[in-house]
Design an enzyme around this catalytic site. Sequence first.
Site, PDB file in Angstrom:
ATOM      1  N   SER A 139       0.860  -1.173   0.000  1.00  0.00           N
ATOM      2  CA  SER A 139       0.000   0.000   0.000  1.00  0.00           C
ATOM      3  C   SER A 139       0.902   1.232   0.000  1.00  0.00           C
ATOM      4  CB  SER A 139      -0.880  -0.039   1.258  1.00  0.00           C
ATOM      5  OG  SER A 139      -1.624   1.153   1.373  1.00  0.00           O
ATOM      6  N   LYS A 165      -1.146  -0.998  -4.313  1.00  0.00           N
ATOM      7  CA  LYS A 165      -2.341  -0.214  -3.989  1.00  0.00           C
ATOM      8  C   LYS A 165      -1.909   1.236  -3.808  1.00  0.00           C
ATOM      9  CE  LYS A 165      -4.684  -0.034   0.420  1.00  0.00           C
ATOM     10  NZ  LYS A 165      -5.414  -0.829   1.431  1.00  0.00           N
ATOM     11  N   LYS A 167      -3.015   5.092  -2.675  1.00  0.00           N
ATOM     12  CA  LYS A 167      -4.002   5.913  -1.989  1.00  0.00           C
ATOM     13  C   LYS A 167      -4.406   7.017  -2.964  1.00  0.00           C
ATOM     14  CE  LYS A 167      -4.004   3.996   2.139  1.00  0.00           C
ATOM     15  NZ  LYS A 167      -5.209   3.439   2.760  1.00  0.00           N
ATOM     16  N   ASP A 192      -7.143   2.999  -3.278  1.00  0.00           N
ATOM     17  CA  ASP A 192      -7.870   3.061  -2.001  1.00  0.00           C
ATOM     18  C   ASP A 192      -8.182   4.518  -1.687  1.00  0.00           C
ATOM     19  OD1 ASP A 192      -8.938   2.789   0.520  1.00  0.00           O
ATOM     20  OD2 ASP A 192      -7.159   1.871   1.430  1.00  0.00           O
ATOM     21  N   GLU A 217     -11.048   0.695  -3.548  1.00  0.00           N
ATOM     22  CA  GLU A 217     -11.370   0.384  -2.160  1.00  0.00           C
ATOM     23  C   GLU A 217     -12.037   1.578  -1.475  1.00  0.00           C
ATOM     24  OE1 GLU A 217      -7.959  -1.330  -0.196  1.00  0.00           O
ATOM     25  OE2 GLU A 217      -8.684  -0.819   1.795  1.00  0.00           O
ATOM     26  N   ASP A 242     -13.710  -1.705   2.780  1.00  0.00           N
ATOM     27  CA  ASP A 242     -12.804  -1.812   3.918  1.00  0.00           C
ATOM     28  C   ASP A 242     -13.561  -1.277   5.143  1.00  0.00           C
ATOM     29  OD1 ASP A 242     -10.877  -1.328   5.863  1.00  0.00           O
ATOM     30  OD2 ASP A 242      -9.487  -0.237   4.595  1.00  0.00           O
ATOM     31  N   LYS A 266     -10.099  -6.878   7.916  1.00  0.00           N
ATOM     32  CA  LYS A 266      -9.135  -6.496   8.944  1.00  0.00           C
ATOM     33  C   LYS A 266      -9.668  -6.997  10.270  1.00  0.00           C
ATOM     34  CE  LYS A 266      -7.520  -2.316   6.615  1.00  0.00           C
ATOM     35  NZ  LYS A 266      -7.513  -0.837   6.628  1.00  0.00           N
ATOM     36  N   GLY A 296      -4.364  -4.244   6.239  1.00  0.00           N
ATOM     37  CA  GLY A 296      -3.382  -3.924   7.277  1.00  0.00           C
ATOM     38  C   GLY A 296      -3.632  -2.547   7.847  1.00  0.00           C
TER      39      GLY A 296
HETATM   40  O1  OSB Z   1      -7.286   1.916   4.394  1.00  0.00           O
HETATM   41  O2  OSB Z   1      -6.218   0.098   4.218  1.00  0.00           O
HETATM   42  C1  OSB Z   1      -6.341   1.219   4.721  1.00  0.00           C
HETATM   43  C2  OSB Z   1      -3.274   2.007   6.858  1.00  0.00           C
HETATM   44  C3  OSB Z   1      -3.880   2.590   7.964  1.00  0.00           C
HETATM   45  C4  OSB Z   1      -5.234   2.744   7.981  1.00  0.00           C
HETATM   46  C5  OSB Z   1      -6.009   2.330   6.892  1.00  0.00           C
HETATM   47  C6  OSB Z   1      -5.413   1.715   5.796  1.00  0.00           C
HETATM   48  C7  OSB Z   1      -4.018   1.584   5.770  1.00  0.00           C
HETATM   49  C8  OSB Z   1      -3.287   1.047   4.628  1.00  0.00           C
HETATM   50  C9  OSB Z   1      -1.944   0.428   4.875  1.00  0.00           C
HETATM   51  O3  OSB Z   1      -3.678   1.122   3.492  1.00  0.00           O
HETATM   52  C10 OSB Z   1      -2.024  -1.043   4.993  1.00  0.00           C
HETATM   53  C11 OSB Z   1      -0.759  -1.640   5.560  1.00  0.00           C
HETATM   54  O4  OSB Z   1       0.178  -1.861   4.799  1.00  0.00           O
HETATM   55  O5  OSB Z   1      -0.699  -1.896   6.779  1.00  0.00           O
HETATM   56 MG    MG Z   2      -8.438   0.815   3.018  1.00  0.00          MG
END
Ligand code: OSB
Ligand code: MG
Length: 377
Positions: A139, A165, A167, A192, A217, A242, A266, A296
């Site tokens: 990510s 992924k 953001k 995402d 996402e 999510d 999660k 994560g």
């Molecule tokens: O939206 O998936 C998410 C990290 C913190 C809070 C929300 C998200 C995320 C990530 C990172 O996208 C995922 C990771 O590598 O831990």
């Molecule tokens: Mg997410």
Amino acid sequence: MRIRKVVMRLLRIPLREPFVTSYGAHEYKEAVIVELQTCSGAAGFAECTALAHPLYTEETTTTAWHVIRDFLLPRVWNTVIEQAADLHQLRDKLAAVRGNRMAKAAVEMACWDAFAQEQGIPLHVLLGGTRQEVETGVSLGIQPDQRTLLEKVERSFEQGYKRVKLKIAPGCDVEPIRAIREALGPVPLMADANSAYALADVERLRELDPFGLLMVEQPLAWDDLIDHAVLQRSLSTPVCLDESIVSAAAARQALDIGACRIVNLKVGRVGGFSEAVAVHDICVRRPSPVPLWCGGMLETGIGRLHNIALASLPGFTLPGDTSPSDRYFAEDLVDPPVTFSRPGVIPVEPVCGVAERVRRDRLERWTVREEAVGPAE
Ligand code: OSB
Ligand code: MG
């Protein structure tokens, strides 16, 4: 297994670099770590995935601390866990407390973790995992400019990550994705949004369709299912939820109304391992199984090892956000850290509770608040 006491710690750990999302930036990792000691001397750990601020879900490290200490621990002091099946009763013991799922997960998972150590049974076996390794994606936070983004995406694929992924946020979506497609072609890519769009933005989101993303996402509100169902009907890109998948019931409802075609699971967000297994089972048992992957929360090695144990269940069919420790941390709380066995692949190790991997010196170094709690005499 009986619980003797619990030590709660708030940790603040340096991140290798800030992680930027549509809701804001993470400069360091803050987490509540629950250490549970049993009457026979076993220790269990769990990481509460609540963030420092209520911008991803409504929980924070401070609310989680309060709810764990004042409302959840008092409900589990007298618990006796004799066999693996008893672990699933923890969820019911905590159910009277509304919401606060990340807080609940920390308590429940520390019990699972301690039981794994006490019995000498690997966590992934307790959970019903069947995979020996899990495929991993990465990510990437929002980058300062497109050149940096392209370099990071390219580097991620060189390292072996099975998908990238990105953001995204309004105004930082179509252009970066176009740039990646032009430079790198049809690499496995997803986006995402962390709830940065509204249904009124449907035309903007439809502009993503030609890029053949694996999924988008959580484009809409963190607590919405209905609008996502409307959106999914006008997008060819699969929607993955999510934030909105807070329970097995929410997962069933989302799938029933067509709010998503893919689920990010999660364990913290749904309230613990029992509920996570229930969400997994819902996805697997649909007439055509729903693609599922393990999300994560920038976890330290404690949460990371738990995520990997969960991701070993057979229904996790897509690469997860289960990257190695060094993606986020120069030094991890666990030793050895989580690493690839080969590029893009994390081995599911037989971890009989993560305590055997926790570096006490680092736990202490990063602790900014600590409190031992026991049952009232
Ligand atoms: O939206 O998936 C998410 C990290 C913190 C809070 C929300 C998200 C995320 C990530 C990172 O996208 C995922 C990771 O590598 O831990
Ligand atoms: Mg997410």
